[in-house]
Write a protein that holds these residues in place. Sequence first.
Motif, PDB file in Angstrom:
ATOM      1  N   ASP A 174      44.803  32.008-111.436  1.00 15.81           N
ATOM      2  CA  ASP A 174      45.412  30.775-111.943  1.00 15.81           C
ATOM      3  C   ASP A 174      45.360  30.640-113.456  1.00 15.81           C
ATOM      4  O   ASP A 174      46.299  30.120-114.064  1.00 15.81           O
ATOM      5  N   HIS A 233      42.004  24.632-111.152  1.00 14.79           N
ATOM      6  CA  HIS A 233      42.307  26.024-110.821  1.00 14.79           C
ATOM      7  C   HIS A 233      41.394  26.516-109.698  1.00 14.79           C
ATOM      8  O   HIS A 233      40.245  26.090-109.589  1.00 14.79           O
ATOM      9  N   SER A 293      43.936  35.833-104.628  1.00 17.02           N
ATOM     10  CA  SER A 293      43.616  34.404-104.529  1.00 17.02           C
ATOM     11  C   SER A 293      43.408  33.974-103.086  1.00 17.02           C
ATOM     12  O   SER A 293      42.555  33.112-102.802  1.00 17.02           O
TER      13      SER A 293
END
Length: 263
Positions: A33, A5, A120
């Motif tokens: 994630d 992740h 992200s």
Amino acid sequence: MTKRHLLSFVTNFKDENRYLKEWLNYHISVGVDHFYLINQDGSVESKEILLPYEKAGYVTQYDWSHLKNKFEGPTFFFQKNRNHVGNITIAKNHRHETQWLLKIDVDEFLFSKHNSKNVSELIASYDSKKIKYLRIPRIDFGNSGLNTPPKGGVLSNYTRRETGSSNYKDCASTLFLSNNSYCYSQHYWFYKWSKKGLALALNDQDDLRINHYYTKSKKEYFQRQNISRGRRISEEDFEKIAQRCNAVFDDSILKHVPSDSFP
């Protein structure tokens, strides 16, 4: 070695079932994630809510409802509560699975102010081999004049906040992270003494921020668990908090709000 992740959360929760789905859906939509969830609730409802997220691979759940009573209540110097034990467990068992790890609560939403990059994408822009942690500013939101819980989600109903950030959370690069056996904070981690890295403190002008829905409605504020006794439960104290936390209108996070249908 490639991590499974990019960005994962460590979250302890109890009596927050009505908020879980919105919180998870939002963070999945902005690129988080994985979620290591310490379930202190233990209810059938909480497990049913989380089941589809577990099946989809987003959630690893620990049932913490059985933990001994000595971990209940406020803590003093060098004492652990359930939150501390949960954080330590995740650091020990799962830090090798993810590149970045953030302790965050269900009343906190990690937010990208950038016009085109999500959470992200912003996290990925930082070099986890050089940066030990990102210190992300946290800003408190108030009750927006609401005395009782409204219909609908947290993000759409609570749109007033304090003028500037009053706290922070550290997002750790796990290359530097120790097993955290003696870390008692909900805001920062402990790191390996032998491995040096940069500590990067972001500010209110940077693109990453944590929205902390500190009070929600007045009724919810007074009902909320207060394990650390950090919140003073009185009319006078609530009014002081409301004055500070309702100073500025801000609904900018709504551009990231997804459909409730996921997963």
